[in-house]
Scaffold this motif. Sequence first.
Motif, PDB file in Angstrom:
ATOM      1  N   SER A   1     -22.117 -24.359 -20.944  1.00 62.61           N
ATOM      2  CA  SER A   1     -22.994 -25.531 -21.069  1.00 62.61           C
ATOM      3  C   SER A   1     -23.041 -26.323 -19.773  1.00 62.61           C
ATOM      4  O   SER A   1     -24.067 -26.936 -19.448  1.00 62.61           O
ATOM      5  CB  SER A   1     -22.533 -26.417 -22.226  1.00 62.61           C
ATOM      6  OG  SER A   1     -21.168 -26.783 -22.086  1.00 62.61           O
TER       7      SER A   1
ATOM      8  N   ALA B   1     -22.378 -20.714 -30.388  1.00 63.10           N
ATOM      9  CA  ALA B   1     -22.304 -22.171 -30.317  1.00 63.10           C
ATOM     10  C   ALA B   1     -23.592 -22.762 -29.742  1.00 63.10           C
ATOM     11  O   ALA B   1     -24.111 -23.774 -30.244  1.00 63.10           O
ATOM     12  CB  ALA B   1     -21.104 -22.598 -29.482  1.00 63.10           C
ATOM     13  N   ALA B   2     -24.116 -22.139 -28.669  1.00 59.53           N
ATOM     14  CA  ALA B   2     -25.346 -22.637 -28.053  1.00 59.53           C
ATOM     15  C   ALA B   2     -26.518 -22.565 -29.035  1.00 59.53           C
ATOM     16  O   ALA B   2     -27.286 -23.531 -29.182  1.00 59.53           O
ATOM     17  CB  ALA B   2     -25.658 -21.843 -26.787  1.00 59.53           C
TER      18      ALA B   2
ATOM     19  N   LYS C   1     -18.986 -32.017 -26.225  1.00 55.04           N
ATOM     20  CA  LYS C   1     -18.160 -31.661 -27.380  1.00 55.04           C
ATOM     21  C   LYS C   1     -17.032 -30.720 -26.994  1.00 55.04           C
ATOM     22  O   LYS C   1     -15.860 -30.960 -27.308  1.00 55.04           O
ATOM     23  CB  LYS C   1     -19.033 -31.036 -28.481  1.00 55.04           C
ATOM     24  CG  LYS C   1     -18.243 -30.601 -29.698  1.00 55.04           C
ATOM     25  CD  LYS C   1     -19.129 -30.410 -30.911  1.00 55.04           C
ATOM     26  CE  LYS C   1     -20.049 -29.241 -30.790  1.00 55.04           C
ATOM     27  NZ  LYS C   1     -20.788 -28.983 -32.061  1.00 55.04           N
ATOM     28  N   TYR C   2     -17.375 -29.668 -26.274  1.00 53.62           N
ATOM     29  CA  TYR C   2     -16.359 -28.650 -26.012  1.00 53.62           C
ATOM     30  C   TYR C   2     -15.419 -29.011 -24.861  1.00 53.62           C
ATOM     31  O   TYR C   2     -14.287 -28.513 -24.819  1.00 53.62           O
ATOM     32  CB  TYR C   2     -17.020 -27.294 -25.806  1.00 53.62           C
ATOM     33  CG  TYR C   2     -17.488 -26.709 -27.118  1.00 53.62           C
ATOM     34  CD1 TYR C   2     -16.566 -26.251 -28.048  1.00 53.62           C
ATOM     35  CD2 TYR C   2     -18.840 -26.666 -27.453  1.00 53.62           C
ATOM     36  CE1 TYR C   2     -16.977 -25.737 -29.265  1.00 53.62           C
ATOM     37  CE2 TYR C   2     -19.254 -26.155 -28.671  1.00 53.62           C
ATOM     38  CZ  TYR C   2     -18.319 -25.696 -29.571  1.00 53.62           C
ATOM     39  OH  TYR C   2     -18.715 -25.199 -30.787  1.00 53.62           O
TER      40      TYR C   2
ATOM     41  N   MET D   1     -23.327 -29.818 -26.242  1.00 53.51           N
ATOM     42  CA  MET D   1     -22.370 -28.707 -26.170  1.00 53.51           C
ATOM     43  C   MET D   1     -21.297 -28.990 -25.126  1.00 53.51           C
ATOM     44  O   MET D   1     -20.096 -28.793 -25.375  1.00 53.51           O
ATOM     45  CB  MET D   1     -23.119 -27.418 -25.834  1.00 53.51           C
ATOM     46  CG  MET D   1     -22.270 -26.157 -25.885  1.00 53.51           C
ATOM     47  SD  MET D   1     -23.304 -24.698 -25.601  1.00 53.51           S
ATOM     48  CE  MET D   1     -22.061 -23.402 -25.666  1.00 53.51           C
TER      49      MET D   1
ATOM     50  N   THR E   1     -23.770 -33.760 -35.434  1.00 56.73           N
ATOM     51  CA  THR E   1     -24.465 -33.150 -34.298  1.00 56.73           C
ATOM     52  C   THR E   1     -25.958 -33.419 -34.374  1.00 56.73           C
ATOM     53  O   THR E   1     -26.611 -33.705 -33.358  1.00 56.73           O
ATOM     54  CB  THR E   1     -24.205 -31.632 -34.262  1.00 56.73           C
ATOM     55  OG1 THR E   1     -22.807 -31.392 -34.131  1.00 56.73           O
ATOM     56  CG2 THR E   1     -24.929 -30.982 -33.087  1.00 56.73           C
TER      57      THR E   1
ATOM     58  N   TYR F   1     -27.573 -28.814 -24.592  1.00 58.20           N
ATOM     59  CA  TYR F   1     -26.483 -28.441 -23.687  1.00 58.20           C
ATOM     60  C   TYR F   1     -25.623 -29.646 -23.300  1.00 58.20           C
ATOM     61  O   TYR F   1     -24.454 -29.492 -22.976  1.00 58.20           O
ATOM     62  CB  TYR F   1     -27.022 -27.718 -22.443  1.00 58.20           C
ATOM     63  CG  TYR F   1     -28.190 -28.382 -21.755  1.00 58.20           C
ATOM     64  CD1 TYR F   1     -28.004 -29.462 -20.893  1.00 58.20           C
ATOM     65  CD2 TYR F   1     -29.489 -27.920 -21.955  1.00 58.20           C
ATOM     66  CE1 TYR F   1     -29.080 -30.068 -20.259  1.00 58.20           C
ATOM     67  CE2 TYR F   1     -30.562 -28.520 -21.327  1.00 58.20           C
ATOM     68  CZ  TYR F   1     -30.356 -29.594 -20.482  1.00 58.20           C
ATOM     69  OH  TYR F   1     -31.414 -30.192 -19.860  1.00 58.20           O
TER      70      TYR F   1
ATOM     71  N   ILE G   1     -26.089 -25.231 -31.972  1.00 56.31           N
ATOM     72  CA  ILE G   1     -26.415 -26.605 -31.615  1.00 56.31           C
ATOM     73  C   ILE G   1     -27.918 -26.761 -31.397  1.00 56.31           C
ATOM     74  O   ILE G   1     -28.521 -27.764 -31.807  1.00 56.31           O
ATOM     75  CB  ILE G   1     -25.624 -27.042 -30.364  1.00 56.31           C
ATOM     76  CG1 ILE G   1     -24.127 -27.064 -30.686  1.00 56.31           C
ATOM     77  CG2 ILE G   1     -26.075 -28.408 -29.874  1.00 56.31           C
ATOM     78  CD1 ILE G   1     -23.241 -27.320 -29.492  1.00 56.31           C
TER      79      ILE G   1
ATOM     80  N   CYS H   1     -17.205 -22.290 -23.731  1.00 53.10           N
ATOM     81  CA  CYS H   1     -18.388 -23.080 -24.106  1.00 53.10           C
ATOM     82  C   CYS H   1     -18.628 -24.203 -23.101  1.00 53.10           C
ATOM     83  O   CYS H   1     -19.776 -24.513 -22.755  1.00 53.10           O
ATOM     84  CB  CYS H   1     -18.222 -23.664 -25.505  1.00 53.10           C
ATOM     85  SG  CYS H   1     -18.365 -22.454 -26.835  1.00 53.10           S
TER      86      CYS H   1
END
Length: 270
Positions: free
Chosen positions: A173, A59-60, A21-22, A18, A5, A15, A63, A169
């Motif tokens: 994002s 998570a936000a 990825k999610y 994020m 990351t 973002y 990252i 997530c």
Amino acid sequence: MTVTTKAAGASYQFYDLMLSKYVLVSVLLFILLRIKKISLIPQNPLPLGGRCACGVLTAAANIYLITCLPASVAQCFNYTASFWIVLFLFIFLLSQNKRVPFFALLPVISGFAGILYMVSPQKTNIPFYVLFIAIGYGLFSGAASLFLKRLGTLEEPTLRVAFYFSLACSIFSGILRACNGGVGLTTLLTDPLIWLTVIFALLYQVTKTYAWQFGNPFINSVFLFLGMPFVVVLSKAILSENLLPHQWIGMTIILVSASFCYYIRKNLKS
């Protein structure tokens, strides 16, 4: 996951990372749910919603911290969650008139002291607002982990919990990206480094969800610390980052606290 990351963060906003990825993790988890023939309908929507709400903020913040700090320093903030988790549990047990040996808290307290030493603002020049984000990250991460423990007690399937977290997530994002703009999704979804972060994120999310649902929260809180040496080695090999002398001392304190916890746990069981 932290190191990949960090490497990807040189090219994208947090973002963007994020979202890509999610979204991909959500797709992979959806496929796994279909293969396992697990229904998408949650059995326990309230604790699942709590896990998603706290998890999205976690998570936000995670990252964001990774993209603006050295990987080894950002990894430290993962462990502030342990302090909050054990504090929550300690207060809960006291409210239930249950006795908890104070020495059982020593590994987490000493590990937290190691974290504070590693990220000392006087030594690392970390801006105050970043420390504020880190404190919030630890608090929400601890709450999310306790929601996971509750979902495990209620026997909510691990893959379904991980899927809804990843979906939440993605939505969060996506809203940030719509408000602030970002690179094209095609660019994100065709970047091999993004896919590498996705693979590690998927493995991390499933194993973390399972461990917190069915493992012991005290022991999990301390064994979180064991990610540190891996980040140090990988960030040195891949990112050419080095720890400062005081950070080596802090990391040693963290790892000793994890080892100490193992022996305490054995004694409490016996």
